[in-house]
Design an enzyme around this catalytic site. Structure first.
Site, mmCIF file in Angstrom:
data_model
loop_
_atom_site.group_PDB
_atom_site.id
_atom_site.type_symbol
_atom_site.label_atom_id
_atom_site.label_comp_id
_atom_site.label_asym_id
_atom_site.label_seq_id
_atom_site.Cartn_x
_atom_site.Cartn_y
_atom_site.Cartn_z
ATOM 1 N N THR A 15 37.029 -1.725 35.821
ATOM 2 C CA THR A 15 36.508 -1.225 37.053
ATOM 3 C C THR A 15 36.057 0.078 37.091
ATOM 4 O O THR A 15 34.915 0.520 37.353
ATOM 5 C CB THR A 15 37.500 -1.725 38.327
ATOM 6 N N THR A 16 37.021 1.218 36.600
ATOM 7 C CA THR A 16 36.403 2.512 36.694
ATOM 8 C C THR A 16 35.472 2.782 35.637
ATOM 9 O O THR A 16 34.867 3.669 35.982
ATOM 10 C CB THR A 16 37.752 3.440 36.157
ATOM 11 N N TYR A 50 34.309 -12.843 43.275
ATOM 12 C CA TYR A 50 33.313 -13.584 44.170
ATOM 13 C C TYR A 50 33.236 -14.956 44.414
ATOM 14 O O TYR A 50 33.458 -15.572 45.485
ATOM 15 C CB TYR A 50 31.723 -13.388 43.569
ATOM 16 N N ARG A 91 38.970 -5.929 45.375
ATOM 17 C CA ARG A 91 37.806 -5.973 44.842
ATOM 18 C C ARG A 91 37.222 -7.051 44.445
ATOM 19 O O ARG A 91 36.138 -7.369 44.670
ATOM 20 C CB ARG A 91 37.707 -5.048 43.568
ATOM 21 N N LYS A 150 48.515 -6.156 35.087
ATOM 22 C CA LYS A 150 48.127 -4.827 35.559
ATOM 23 C C LYS A 150 48.071 -5.062 37.225
ATOM 24 O O LYS A 150 47.077 -5.873 37.776
ATOM 25 C CB LYS A 150 46.716 -4.389 35.339
ATOM 26 N N ILE A 197 47.941 2.063 34.578
ATOM 27 C CA ILE A 197 46.523 2.258 33.752
ATOM 28 C C ILE A 197 45.918 2.862 35.192
ATOM 29 O O ILE A 197 45.663 2.508 36.108
ATOM 30 C CB ILE A 197 45.989 0.829 33.925
#
Length: 297
Positions: A46-47, A110, A141, A165, A206
């Site tokens: 994501t980052t 989604y 998210r 994670k 993480i």
């Protein structure tokens, strides 16, 4: 015992220059991580703005990370998730063939699968590769929550799924998982609760903050894993302010701004719809950064 990748890990930002991946800059960032005690790097999570990278760009980032870590002890846990199972399998297979040590697979976003759908999704990915797989649960998210019973079921049924994670931000969730299956490798995905997760038996972090402060994130993690909890908490407390400000806007907006301010990336660029932080938040980030010793290259 299952193969696993754990310890102090960095969710790498993806630097851009003139709209394209800054490949040389990316390699420099990874080598800085190696130099400062990180155990593994995580490209294109994501980052790393994976949601707006093309598949070719995604693969380039994994290749750069593998090559940069080749002559070191630092592992590569490649981001290889998707909301389409066939796409996730394709990325996982590429990561394995490229030489990544393992993959991080985000929950499908989604389309909101059921728990059975999540189980079948990850089981299919598990069958497609031999390298270790870390599940990635970040419901804020994805709009999808991998529940503890599904995580434990996957851990028990799939030889190469070794852990999760956990980025729900819910410490009770972490306690729940480890209370029911202590063999799972649970890694903190939320810098604000790195210490509580580690002290509860987590096997690492993480981190977003470690893009900026890899040495301090590494020290915190290693102290905790050596049961030096007072030393770990001292570092965790010192990192509180920077952890907080790095999430003043959607990740990775603040961390990329901080990296640019620190001179670690040459250009402050994002992929739309992400944009630069507000001027007010930029000032906050810069002000708080002045209280930390940020190592250069």
């Amino acid at each position: 015992m299952k193969k696993s990748i754990y310890g102090a890990m960095t969710a790498l930002v993806t630097p851009f220059k003139n709209g394209k991946i800054d490949e040389d800059g990316y390699e420099k960032l990874i080598k800085r991580q190696i130099k400062n005690g990180i155990d593994a790097v995580v490209p294109v999570g994501t980052t790393g703005e994976s949601a707006t990278l093309t598949h070719d760009e995604h693969r380039i980032c994994i290749e750069i990370a593998v090559n940069a870590c080749k002559n070191s002890d630092v592992k590569v846990l490649a981001g290889a998730g998707s909301n389409a199972t066939h796409e996730a399998i394709g990325l996982a297979e590429f990561a394995q063939n490229c030489g990544a040590d393992g993959i991080l697979s985000v929950a499908p976003y989604y389309n909101k699968p059921t728990q059975e759908g999540l189980y079948q999704h990850y089981k299919a990915i598990s069958k497609s590769v031999d390298i270790p797989i870390l599940l990635y649960n970040v419901p804020s998210r994805t709009g999808c929550d991998i529940l503890p019973e599904t995580i434990i079921r996957l851990f028990n049924d799939c030889d190469n799924i070794y852990g999760v994670k956990e980025a729900s931000g819910n410490i009770e969730r972490c306690v729940d998982i480890l209370a029911h299956e202590p063999k799972i490798y649970l890694l903190s995905g939320d810098d604000a609760i790195n210490y509580p997760v580690l002290s509860n038996g987590g096997k690492g972090v993480i981190s977003v903050t470690s893009n900026l402060l890899p040495d301090q994130t590494s020290a915190l993690t290693h102290y905790a894993m050596q049961n030096e909890f007072l030393k770990a908490k001292e570092i965790n407390d010192k990192l509180y302010n920077i952890n907080k400000v790095l999430f003043c806007e959607s990740n990775p907006i603040p961390i990329k701004a901080a990296m640019y301010i620190a001179g670690l990336i040459d250009s402050l660029e994002y992929r739309l719809p992400l944009v630069t932080p507000s001027s007010e938040n930029l000032k906050k980030i810069e002000s708080i950064m002045k209280t930390y010793d940020i190592k250069g290259f």
